[in-house]
Write a protein that holds these residues in place. Structure first.
Motif, mmCIF file in Angstrom:
data_model
loop_
_atom_site.group_PDB
_atom_site.id
_atom_site.type_symbol
_atom_site.label_atom_id
_atom_site.label_comp_id
_atom_site.label_asym_id
_atom_site.label_seq_id
_atom_site.Cartn_x
_atom_site.Cartn_y
_atom_site.Cartn_z
ATOM 1 N N LYS A 193 6.010 6.691 0.779
ATOM 2 C CA LYS A 193 6.702 5.453 0.643
ATOM 3 C C LYS A 193 5.735 4.400 0.301
ATOM 4 N N THR A 194 6.209 3.040 -0.022
ATOM 5 C CA THR A 194 5.269 2.109 -0.327
ATOM 6 C C THR A 194 5.510 0.895 0.803
ATOM 7 N N THR A 195 4.247 0.844 1.697
ATOM 8 C CA THR A 195 4.617 -0.198 2.572
ATOM 9 C C THR A 195 4.269 -1.823 2.164
ATOM 10 N N SER A 244 0.987 -1.058 -0.113
ATOM 11 C CA SER A 244 -0.212 -0.112 0.006
ATOM 12 C C SER A 244 0.846 1.295 -0.046
ATOM 13 N N GLU A 245 0.356 2.142 -0.519
ATOM 14 C CA GLU A 245 1.146 3.566 -0.764
ATOM 15 C C GLU A 245 0.926 4.390 0.451
ATOM 16 N N ASP A 246 1.745 5.097 1.127
ATOM 17 C CA ASP A 246 1.500 5.909 2.201
ATOM 18 C C ASP A 246 1.680 7.578 1.799
ATOM 19 N N PHE A 247 0.884 8.301 2.205
ATOM 20 C CA PHE A 247 1.122 9.579 1.915
ATOM 21 C C PHE A 247 1.460 10.714 2.933
ATOM 22 N N ARG A 276 7.062 3.279 -6.386
ATOM 23 C CA ARG A 276 5.789 3.177 -6.683
ATOM 24 C C ARG A 276 5.616 2.121 -7.403
ATOM 25 N N TYR A 277 4.478 1.295 -7.234
ATOM 26 C CA TYR A 277 4.444 -0.074 -8.127
ATOM 27 C C TYR A 277 3.080 -0.222 -8.934
ATOM 28 N N LEU A 278 2.980 -0.485 -10.194
ATOM 29 C CA LEU A 278 1.551 -0.987 -10.638
ATOM 30 C C LEU A 278 1.097 -2.298 -10.422
ATOM 31 N N SER A 279 2.003 -3.130 -9.969
ATOM 32 C CA SER A 279 1.598 -4.613 -9.587
ATOM 33 C C SER A 279 2.761 -5.083 -8.720
ATOM 34 N N LYS A 280 2.230 -5.993 -7.785
ATOM 35 C CA LYS A 280 3.234 -6.658 -6.957
ATOM 36 C C LYS A 280 4.412 -7.445 -7.530
ATOM 37 N N GLU A 281 4.038 -7.628 -8.903
ATOM 38 C CA GLU A 281 5.221 -8.304 -9.798
ATOM 39 C C GLU A 281 6.205 -7.546 -9.798
ATOM 40 N N GLU A 282 6.416 -5.970 -9.703
ATOM 41 C CA GLU A 282 7.248 -5.054 -9.978
ATOM 42 C C GLU A 282 8.039 -5.003 -8.817
ATOM 43 N N ILE A 283 7.803 -5.529 -7.499
ATOM 44 C CA ILE A 283 8.541 -5.438 -6.277
ATOM 45 C C ILE A 283 9.737 -6.204 -6.337
ATOM 46 N N GLN A 284 10.828 -5.570 -6.169
ATOM 47 C CA GLN A 284 12.237 -6.337 -5.997
ATOM 48 C C GLN A 284 12.766 -6.180 -4.475
ATOM 49 N N THR A 288 -9.314 7.701 7.887
ATOM 50 C CA THR A 288 -8.881 8.088 6.234
ATOM 51 C C THR A 288 -8.749 9.690 6.230
ATOM 52 N N HIS A 289 -7.575 10.121 5.906
ATOM 53 C CA HIS A 289 -7.094 11.497 5.605
ATOM 54 C C HIS A 289 -8.317 12.011 4.630
ATOM 55 N N GLY A 290 -8.596 13.327 5.031
ATOM 56 C CA GLY A 290 -9.428 14.101 4.470
ATOM 57 C C GLY A 290 -10.866 13.970 4.770
ATOM 58 N N TRP A 291 -11.362 12.906 5.710
ATOM 59 C CA TRP A 291 -12.567 12.722 5.884
ATOM 60 C C TRP A 291 -12.757 12.621 7.560
ATOM 61 N N HIS A 292 -11.750 13.317 8.173
ATOM 62 C CA HIS A 292 -12.201 13.719 9.844
ATOM 63 C C HIS A 292 -11.117 14.930 10.060
ATOM 64 N N ASP A 293 -11.549 15.356 11.411
ATOM 65 C CA ASP A 293 -10.834 16.216 11.836
ATOM 66 C C ASP A 293 -9.655 15.788 12.620
ATOM 67 N N GLU A 294 -8.507 16.119 12.084
ATOM 68 C CA GLU A 294 -7.273 15.424 12.699
ATOM 69 C C GLU A 294 -6.860 16.145 14.100
ATOM 70 N N LYS A 295 -7.508 17.202 14.536
ATOM 71 C CA LYS A 295 -7.154 17.637 16.029
ATOM 72 C C LYS A 295 -8.123 16.867 16.942
ATOM 73 N N ILE A 296 -9.185 15.921 16.381
ATOM 74 C CA ILE A 296 -9.871 15.199 17.497
ATOM 75 C C ILE A 296 -9.399 13.915 17.492
ATOM 76 N N GLU A 297 -9.066 13.598 18.643
ATOM 77 C CA GLU A 297 -8.430 12.147 18.821
ATOM 78 C C GLU A 297 -9.262 11.310 19.980
ATOM 79 N N VAL A 298 -10.587 11.629 19.999
ATOM 80 C CA VAL A 298 -11.271 10.736 20.724
ATOM 81 C C VAL A 298 -12.620 10.401 20.088
#
Length: 269
Positions: free
Chosen positions: A21-23, A7-10, A40-48, A233-243
């Motif tokens: 990075k890619t995890t 998965s890709e991390d932003f 970044r990869y288009l498929s898992k077959e590209e990962i070395q 999910t980024h962009g769908w919550h208030d990041e200041k709220i952690e409760v």
């Protein structure tokens, strides 16, 4: 080396949110590992193998929880498998700093699903029980298989949040209101059971025909629970709220309405 998932991390500031990075989670010689790559990869077959850094071995006992008698075991399902979806735990979030976080998250989701099984609702995904292997660990949970996500229904090209909303010039208001009403009814049911979803977004709403169904309960917690280690999910919550609060869900629902109607100027997040 067999790639299990990637998965890709932003990250970065809002005005420069970009790929970092890619995890990668892979299996080799009977063991499971988590690593990162700058590519970044288009498929898992590209990962070395040589692409990877910061590799950590994942101990199965730390990520796969033990099945408890208070949980439902999925049995006698083979003839119905075509109508079911098996959700497996994602191992990408594994961190050696919190090695048992995936297991604890998985247990929390199963407990939530057990409550929902006893208290079903047409706008909540139907849970059928745990997939248990010979060693007594849970390796997945079964749900009814639904048609498509809200994201795929209205934004199959997967444009980013702002890009989609800006080009959303024609939206059927009555249809949007109908969808949102169904989601709202599902949320009221959850909240009445003391459950806050905490990750309402277009990928966590699916459809059975034209009826919306709330899915994905790995971020669901009781009101007041600390969310600092809970995935949202980024962009769908208030990041200041952690409760965990009911407003986390109702605010996200309001955001989804603005997104569906293209009212970018009213975005909260």
């Amino acid at each position: 080396m067999y790639i299990l998932e990637y998965s890709e991390d932003f990250g970065g500031p809002e005005d420069d949110f970009a790929f970092e990075k890619t995890t990668i989670v892979y299996e080799m010689a009977g063991s499971i590992y988590r690593a990162f790559s700058r590519k970044r990869y288009l498929s898992k077959e590209e990962i070395q193998f040589g692409d990877m850094f910061s590799t950590n071995k994942i101990q199965g006992a730390l990520v796969f929880p033990e099945f408890k008698d208070t949980f439902t075991k999925a049995e006698g399902l083979p003839e119905h498998l075509s109508t079911l979806y098996l959700k497996k735990p994602s191992l990408s979030p594994y961190s050696p700093n919190y090695p048992d976080l995936i297991r604890e998250t998985w247990i929390a989701e199963v407990k939530t699903c057990e409550i929902l099984k006893k208290n079903p609702h047409p706008n909540i995904a139907q849970y059928h029980g745990c997939a248990v292997v010979n060693d007594g660990s849970i390796r997945g949970i079964y749900f009814t298989k639904y048609d498509q996500t809200l994201m795929d229904k209205v934004n199959p090209a997967r444009r980013n949040k702002l890009e989609f909303a800006y080009q959303r010039t024609q939206a059927d208001l009555s249809k949007v209101d109908g969808w949102l009403k169904g989601i709202e009814l599902g949320l009221k049911h959850l909240h009445g059971l003391g459950i806050i979803h905490n990750d309402i977004n277009p990928c966590n709403i699916m459809f059975q025909g034209d009826s919306p169904v709330i899915i994905d309960f790995d971020s669901s917690r009781a009101q007041g629970h600390d969310l600092s280690l809970v995935k949202r999910t980024h962009g769908w919550h208030d990041e200041k709220i952690e409760v965990s609060l009911p407003s986390n869900d109702t605010d996200a629902l309001r955001e989804m309405r603005m997104w569906l109607l293209g009212e970018v100027q009213q975005f909260q997040f």
